[in-house]
Design a protein around this motif. Structure first.
Motif, PDB file in Angstrom:
ATOM      1  N   VAL A 173      -5.061   6.394   0.835  1.00  0.00           N
ATOM      2  CA  VAL A 173      -4.141   5.066   0.518  1.00  0.00           C
ATOM      3  C   VAL A 173      -4.681   4.176  -0.267  1.00  0.00           C
ATOM      4  N   ARG A 174      -4.037   3.651  -1.310  1.00  0.00           N
ATOM      5  CA  ARG A 174      -4.075   2.754  -2.141  1.00  0.00           C
ATOM      6  C   ARG A 174      -3.550   1.394  -1.873  1.00  0.00           C
ATOM      7  N   GLY A 175      -3.861   0.242  -2.601  1.00  0.00           N
ATOM      8  CA  GLY A 175      -3.270  -0.818  -2.143  1.00  0.00           C
ATOM      9  C   GLY A 175      -3.273  -1.941  -3.468  1.00  0.00           C
ATOM     10  N   VAL A 176      -2.464  -2.947  -3.601  1.00  0.00           N
ATOM     11  CA  VAL A 176      -2.522  -3.902  -4.741  1.00  0.00           C
ATOM     12  C   VAL A 176      -2.265  -5.124  -3.624  1.00  0.00           C
ATOM     13  N   VAL A 177      -2.252  -6.297  -4.496  1.00  0.00           N
ATOM     14  CA  VAL A 177      -1.709  -7.457  -4.156  1.00  0.00           C
ATOM     15  C   VAL A 177      -0.676  -8.027  -5.315  1.00  0.00           C
ATOM     16  N   CYS A 178       0.268  -8.452  -4.649  1.00  0.00           N
ATOM     17  CA  CYS A 178       1.512  -9.075  -5.930  1.00  0.00           C
ATOM     18  C   CYS A 178       1.622 -10.623  -5.514  1.00  0.00           C
ATOM     19  N   THR A 179       1.609 -11.252  -6.754  1.00  0.00           N
ATOM     20  CA  THR A 179       1.678 -12.775  -6.421  1.00  0.00           C
ATOM     21  C   THR A 179       2.883 -13.144  -7.092  1.00  0.00           C
ATOM     22  N   VAL A 180       3.584 -14.140  -6.588  1.00  0.00           N
ATOM     23  CA  VAL A 180       4.918 -14.390  -7.290  1.00  0.00           C
ATOM     24  C   VAL A 180       4.819 -15.992  -7.573  1.00  0.00           C
ATOM     25  N   SER A 181       5.380 -16.185  -8.755  1.00  0.00           N
ATOM     26  CA  SER A 181       5.707 -17.620  -9.480  1.00  0.00           C
ATOM     27  C   SER A 181       7.213 -17.643  -9.679  1.00  0.00           C
ATOM     28  N   SER A 182       7.755 -18.226  -9.070  1.00  0.00           N
ATOM     29  CA  SER A 182       9.512 -18.458  -9.305  1.00  0.00           C
ATOM     30  C   SER A 182       9.868 -17.125  -9.171  1.00  0.00           C
ATOM     31  N   LEU A 183      10.542 -16.371  -9.874  1.00  0.00           N
ATOM     32  CA  LEU A 183      10.853 -15.144  -9.856  1.00  0.00           C
ATOM     33  C   LEU A 183      10.257 -14.024 -10.493  1.00  0.00           C
ATOM     34  N   GLY A 224      -2.321  -7.713  -8.893  1.00  0.00           N
ATOM     35  CA  GLY A 224      -3.859  -7.450  -9.117  1.00  0.00           C
ATOM     36  C   GLY A 224      -4.151  -6.111  -9.296  1.00  0.00           C
ATOM     37  N   THR A 225      -5.566  -5.654  -9.167  1.00  0.00           N
ATOM     38  CA  THR A 225      -6.067  -4.594  -9.391  1.00  0.00           C
ATOM     39  C   THR A 225      -5.937  -3.538  -8.089  1.00  0.00           C
ATOM     40  N   GLU A 226      -5.201  -2.475  -8.284  1.00  0.00           N
ATOM     41  CA  GLU A 226      -5.173  -1.769  -7.171  1.00  0.00           C
ATOM     42  C   GLU A 226      -6.321  -0.858  -7.025  1.00  0.00           C
ATOM     43  N   VAL A 227      -6.816  -0.563  -5.426  1.00  0.00           N
ATOM     44  CA  VAL A 227      -7.804  -0.231  -5.084  1.00  0.00           C
ATOM     45  C   VAL A 227      -7.842   1.023  -4.118  1.00  0.00           C
ATOM     46  N   ASP A 228      -8.628   1.684  -3.878  1.00  0.00           N
ATOM     47  CA  ASP A 228      -8.539   2.544  -2.706  1.00  0.00           C
ATOM     48  C   ASP A 228      -8.772   1.937  -1.390  1.00  0.00           C
ATOM     49  N   ILE A 229      -7.928   2.048  -0.428  1.00  0.00           N
ATOM     50  CA  ILE A 229      -8.150   1.641   0.958  1.00  0.00           C
ATOM     51  C   ILE A 229      -8.819   2.584   1.762  1.00  0.00           C
ATOM     52  N   VAL A 230      -8.263   3.785   1.664  1.00  0.00           N
ATOM     53  CA  VAL A 230      -8.868   4.961   2.503  1.00  0.00           C
ATOM     54  C   VAL A 230      -8.727   6.247   1.604  1.00  0.00           C
ATOM     55  N   SER A 231     -10.054   6.976   1.655  1.00  0.00           N
ATOM     56  CA  SER A 231     -10.158   8.135   1.077  1.00  0.00           C
ATOM     57  C   SER A 231      -9.998   9.317   2.103  1.00  0.00           C
ATOM     58  N   ALA A 232      -8.977   9.728   2.419  1.00  0.00           N
ATOM     59  CA  ALA A 232      -8.651  10.943   3.328  1.00  0.00           C
ATOM     60  C   ALA A 232      -7.347  11.506   3.069  1.00  0.00           C
ATOM     61  N   CYS A 251       0.857  -1.298   0.138  1.00  0.00           N
ATOM     62  CA  CYS A 251      -0.169   0.071   0.155  1.00  0.00           C
ATOM     63  C   CYS A 251       0.681   1.236  -0.055  1.00  0.00           C
ATOM     64  N   TRP A 252       0.468   2.229  -0.355  1.00  0.00           N
ATOM     65  CA  TRP A 252       0.967   3.605  -0.620  1.00  0.00           C
ATOM     66  C   TRP A 252       0.046   4.692  -0.328  1.00  0.00           C
ATOM     67  N   THR A 253       0.669   5.932  -0.039  1.00  0.00           N
ATOM     68  CA  THR A 253      -0.075   7.257   0.090  1.00  0.00           C
ATOM     69  C   THR A 253      -0.268   7.825  -1.276  1.00  0.00           C
ATOM     70  N   THR A 254      -1.392   8.417  -1.702  1.00  0.00           N
ATOM     71  CA  THR A 254      -1.870   9.454  -2.680  1.00  0.00           C
ATOM     72  C   THR A 254      -2.167  10.708  -2.250  1.00  0.00           C
ATOM     73  N   ASN A 282     -14.083  -0.304   4.494  1.00  0.00           N
ATOM     74  CA  ASN A 282     -14.297  -0.636   5.768  1.00  0.00           C
ATOM     75  C   ASN A 282     -14.223   0.654   6.621  1.00  0.00           C
ATOM     76  N   ALA A 283     -14.926   0.480   8.039  1.00  0.00           N
ATOM     77  CA  ALA A 283     -14.781   1.641   8.884  1.00  0.00           C
ATOM     78  C   ALA A 283     -13.487   1.829   9.513  1.00  0.00           C
ATOM     79  N   THR A 284     -12.963   3.001   9.709  1.00  0.00           N
ATOM     80  CA  THR A 284     -11.616   3.326  10.091  1.00  0.00           C
ATOM     81  C   THR A 284     -11.968   3.401  11.894  1.00  0.00           C
ATOM     82  N   THR A 285     -10.973   3.176  12.581  1.00  0.00           N
ATOM     83  CA  THR A 285     -10.690   3.550  14.054  1.00  0.00           C
ATOM     84  C   THR A 285      -9.588   4.284  14.332  1.00  0.00           C
TER      85      THR A 285
END
Length: 464
Positions: free
Chosen positions: A84-94, A99-107, A77-80, A154-157
């Protein structure tokens, strides 16, 4: 490069994530570390291995965080400018795929170093992301992941009251299934730790925080880890007292209700090192090495700005650590250094080269260090007969799977590849010649999946 992150992908493979100054993208690269435990200087000079852009849009002021979800899967994840946006990276061998990056937090968030962190909670199968809005109150939010699909929103705390000024780090307590978060408050210049409980409804309970640094503490210099061998948490931080910068440490435990008990209070903490450099705020890290059952702290010294290491051991009595002698991990300036354990007492230290030796100032370099001497009684290929069907302790009767059977407790295998037993009990794609084994021995078998190996008789090698 800057804002370095190092995450274990699987045994012997580390993912390095850093922001490239040339184009302001966060880039990821896989580092296949040979399991020798010998020094490996400047492993990423010259652009090898080739990095891959993590996010779709560049941003010069962004900061990032990452955590392993399981073998060969990493959340980043990283700030914009708007959250905050995020993405999942999968690894096969090297090879990496994202995946598709999405908004984690809008603030609107703070984007300076150590204002963003994340950790995986395996009990609830959630990633917990910690970030800092411009209100300077740390917030946390859970993220669900299925394959490479991220379910966020989801809700933030809010974690605390009173302004903070950085030093966010996170760990996971496997003993009581709690997320741990540390940070520094600007209101009293002390460092705090909280336990967080995540539930299946995506709610996060923030338990009462405890100060683990005295009133003389500084900010943005905290690190936390969980020691699953002894079920203890350990923290390290940097503070200045009477004009002298020091690396300090403390330890404690977490109860099932989220109550944290620290062993040292007031100003009675362990001094790990006295006289750190002004750059120590981004170089401090504490981790537990289960192979030697010791804590490791790395930091930057004040003399040559070199990266140093010390062991910490829990006391037989009393509350203060026993501090080991100082060792040099990298004998020159190293900025944004991070370390990650990649296998059996072997660690990789990465950082931005701060000196211009060889004309490569600013590139990402690395070195390997070893905390234990790995040895085995296997000194001849003919002694290998197979694999235990599960983990055993000394004195137990064990079932050994041998020729014609299969073992399914491995990871990172390549289907159709032949594997050989190494002197430390792991498998590799070539003979461990350093141990005196004859070429082609001891032959373990052939992989039929990423985790399963058909155990084959050594005579089969004669026809390969």
């Amino acid at each position: 490069v800057s804002n370095n992150i190092a995450v274990k992908v699987r045994d012997n493979v580390i993912m390095s994530i850093a922001r490239a100054s040339a184009d302001n993208y966060f880039e990821a690269a896989l580092i296949d570390v040979t399991p020798t435990g010998t020094a490996m200087a400047n492993i990423m000079e010259g652009g090898t291995p080739a990095p891959t852009h993590v996010q779709a849009s560049a941003r010069s002021s962004s900061t990032a965080a990452a955590c392993q979800i399981e073998d060969n899967k990493v959340f980043i994840c990283w700030t914009t400018s708007s959250g905050v946006r995020g993405v999942v990276c999968t690894v096969s061998s090297l090879s990496m795929s994202f995946g598709t990056e999405v908004d984690i937090v809008s603030a609107t968030c703070r984007e300076d170093w150590k204002q963003l962190a994340c950790i995986y909670d395996p009990d609830e199968a959630r990633v917990v992301v910690a970030y800092t809005p411009t209100s300077d109150k740390i917030h946390v939010t859970p993220v669900s992941i299925s394959g490479t699909t991220i379910s966020a929103g989801n809700a933030t705390t809010q974690v605390h009251t009173g302004d903070q000024n950085g030093g966010i780090d996170m760990a996971y307590d496997t003993n009581v299934d709690k997320v741990l978060i540390v940070y520094s408050k600007s209101t009293d210049q002390r460092s705090y730790i909280h336990a967080l409980t995540v539930d299946a409804s995506n709610a996060i309970t923030v338990h009462t925080g405890v100060a683990f640094a005295g009133s003389v503490g500084e900010s943005t210099k905290n690190s936390v880890c969980f020691d699953s061998t002894n079920n203890k948490l350990a923290v390290a931080w940097r503070e200045t007292e009477s004009g002298t910068a020091k690396v300090m440490a403390n330890w404690g435990t977490v109860a099932s209700n989220g109550t944290i008990t620290m062993q040292n209070t007031g100003d009675n903490y362990t001094v790990v090192h006295s006289g750190t450099s002004s750059g120590g705020d981004v170089s401090l890290q504490i981790r537990h090495d289960p192979y030697v059952d010791q804590l490791i702290v790395h930091y930057k010294d004040s003399g040559g700005y070199h990266q140093k290491l010390r062991y910490l051991n829990y006391p037989a009595s009393g509350n203060s650590f026993t501090v080991g002698s100082q060792n040099t991990a990298y004998g020159a300036t190293l900025n944004y250094p991070v370390m990650a354990n990649y296998r059996n007492g072997l660690w990789l230290l990465l950082g931005q080269k701060g000196h211009n030796s060889g004309g490569h100032q600013g590139v990402l370099v690395g070195t390997v260090f070893q905390t234990s001497q790995i040895s085995s009684s296997l000194d001849s290929g003919s002694y290998y007969v197979g694999f235990a069907d599960q983990a055993y302790t000394n004195g137990q009767t064990a079932t050994i799977k041998t020729y014609g059977n299969h073992v399914d407790t491995l990871s990172g295998l390549t289907v159709g590849t032949n594997y050989f037993v190494r002197s430390d009990g792991t498998v590799g794609t070539s003979t461990d010649l350093s141990s005196g084994f004859a070429s082609g021995t001891p032959y373990a078998g052939v992989a039929i999946s990423s985790s399963k190996l058909i155990i084959q008789h050594p005579s089969i090698m004669q026809g390969l």
